[in-house]
Design a protein around this motif. Structure first.
Motif, short mmCIF file in Angstrom:
data_model
loop_
_atom_site.label_atom_id
_atom_site.label_comp_id
_atom_site.label_asym_id
_atom_site.label_seq_id
_atom_site.Cartn_x
_atom_site.Cartn_y
_atom_site.Cartn_z
N ARG A 1 0.81 -1.22 0.00
CA ARG A 1 0.00 0.00 0.00
C ARG A 1 0.84 1.28 0.00
O ARG A 1 0.63 2.15 -0.85
CB ARG A 1 -0.97 -0.01 1.18
CG ARG A 1 -1.85 1.21 1.22
CD ARG A 1 -2.82 1.17 2.36
NE ARG A 1 -3.67 2.35 2.32
CZ ARG A 1 -4.74 2.49 3.05
NH1 ARG A 1 -5.12 1.53 3.88
NH2 ARG A 1 -5.45 3.60 2.97
N PRO A 2 1.82 1.44 0.91
CA PRO A 2 2.60 2.68 0.85
C PRO A 2 3.45 2.80 -0.41
O PRO A 2 3.71 3.91 -0.88
CB PRO A 2 3.47 2.64 2.12
CG PRO A 2 3.41 1.24 2.61
CD PRO A 2 2.16 0.63 2.07
N ASN B 1 2.47 1.78 -3.40
CA ASN B 1 1.52 2.24 -4.41
C ASN B 1 1.18 3.72 -4.19
O ASN B 1 1.09 4.49 -5.14
CB ASN B 1 0.26 1.38 -4.37
CG ASN B 1 -0.59 1.51 -5.61
OD1 ASN B 1 -0.08 1.72 -6.72
ND2 ASN B 1 -1.89 1.36 -5.45
N ARG B 2 1.04 4.10 -2.93
CA ARG B 2 0.74 5.50 -2.61
C ARG B 2 1.89 6.41 -3.03
O ARG B 2 1.68 7.42 -3.70
CB ARG B 2 0.48 5.66 -1.11
CG ARG B 2 0.15 7.09 -0.69
CD ARG B 2 0.17 7.28 0.82
NE ARG B 2 1.51 7.01 1.30
CZ ARG B 2 1.79 6.21 2.34
NH1 ARG B 2 0.84 5.59 3.00
NH2 ARG B 2 3.04 6.02 2.72
N ASP B 3 3.10 6.04 -2.66
CA ASP B 3 4.26 6.89 -2.94
C ASP B 3 4.65 6.87 -4.42
O ASP B 3 5.10 7.88 -4.95
CB ASP B 3 5.46 6.46 -2.09
CG ASP B 3 5.20 6.64 -0.60
OD1 ASP B 3 4.20 7.29 -0.23
OD2 ASP B 3 5.99 6.11 0.20
N ASP C 1 -3.65 5.44 -2.78
CA ASP C 1 -3.49 4.99 -1.40
C ASP C 1 -4.30 3.73 -1.10
O ASP C 1 -5.25 3.74 -0.33
CB ASP C 1 -3.86 6.12 -0.44
CG ASP C 1 -3.45 5.82 1.00
OD1 ASP C 1 -2.61 4.90 1.21
OD2 ASP C 1 -3.95 6.50 1.91
N ARG C 2 -3.93 2.65 -1.77
CA ARG C 2 -4.48 1.32 -1.50
C ARG C 2 -3.51 0.29 -2.06
O ARG C 2 -2.71 0.61 -2.94
CB ARG C 2 -5.87 1.15 -2.11
CG ARG C 2 -5.92 1.16 -3.61
CD ARG C 2 -7.33 0.89 -4.14
NE ARG C 2 -7.33 0.84 -5.57
CZ ARG C 2 -7.59 1.86 -6.38
NH1 ARG C 2 -7.89 3.03 -5.86
NH2 ARG C 2 -7.55 1.71 -7.69
#
Length: 170
Positions: free
Chosen positions: A64-65, A67-69, A74-75
């Motif tokens: 998840r982080p 993919n967010r970064d 944010d998933r």
């Protein structure tokens, strides 16, 4: 590219991978080799003598982080590709081709396989191939790119005994 000229490191960082597919690391290496053989593009400059790539088998909490970064979403997601090489960039003579890393999230991959009625190992192979093709410079941002990438994936997967993942099962 021969097996001896490839370094495919697989880190199994989530117990779910080992519980569901005890030989997940070997399955990933084999699928990645097939993707390299089927999708390798010419590099500008010197011939490639050695390819290096990493595969990380993680859980949703780790994915998840990333993919967010990386993508601003944010998933967790099934697969992420982190290129170490820009397509078309010349490689120095004799230098290894540092292709990059692929990260796969166990819970997402397992959920998708179940929802799509596919064997877990087949869906896993597909996503490894998909991630490696991204590292090789393939994409699916346009319809033309998607058709090219999906056709290549389908061909590589057929060689692995995996049914066409894009064919409507209904």
């Amino acid at each position: 590219m021969s097996k001896a000229n490839e370094s495919i490191e697989v880190a199994v960082l989530c117990a779910g991978w080992r519980d569901t597919l005890p030989d997940a690391a070997e399955v990933a290496r084999f699928a990645a080799r097939r993707a390299l053989a089927g999708g390798a593009r010419e590099t500008a400059g010197a011939p490639v003598e050695r390819v290096e790539l990493g595969i990380r088998l993680v859980d949703d909490a780790e994915q998840r982080p990333l993919n967010r970064d990386w993508r601003g979403i944010d998933r967790p997601t099934n697969v992420l590709a982190f290129p170490g090489w820009e397509p078309g960039t010349p490689l120095p003579a004799g230098a290894p081709w540092l292709l990059g890393d692929v990260s796969l999230a166990y819970e997402t991959v397992a959920r998708e396989a179940q929802q799509q009625g596919k064997p877990f190992s087949d869906h896993f192979r597909h996503l490894v191939v998909h991630g490696v093709l991204h590292l090789l410079g393939y994409d699916h941002a346009t319809e033309a790119e998607a058709k090219q990438m999906e056709a290549l994936e389908t061909s590589i997967l057929a060689g692995l005994g995996v049914a066409d993942p894009y064919r409507d099962p209904m």
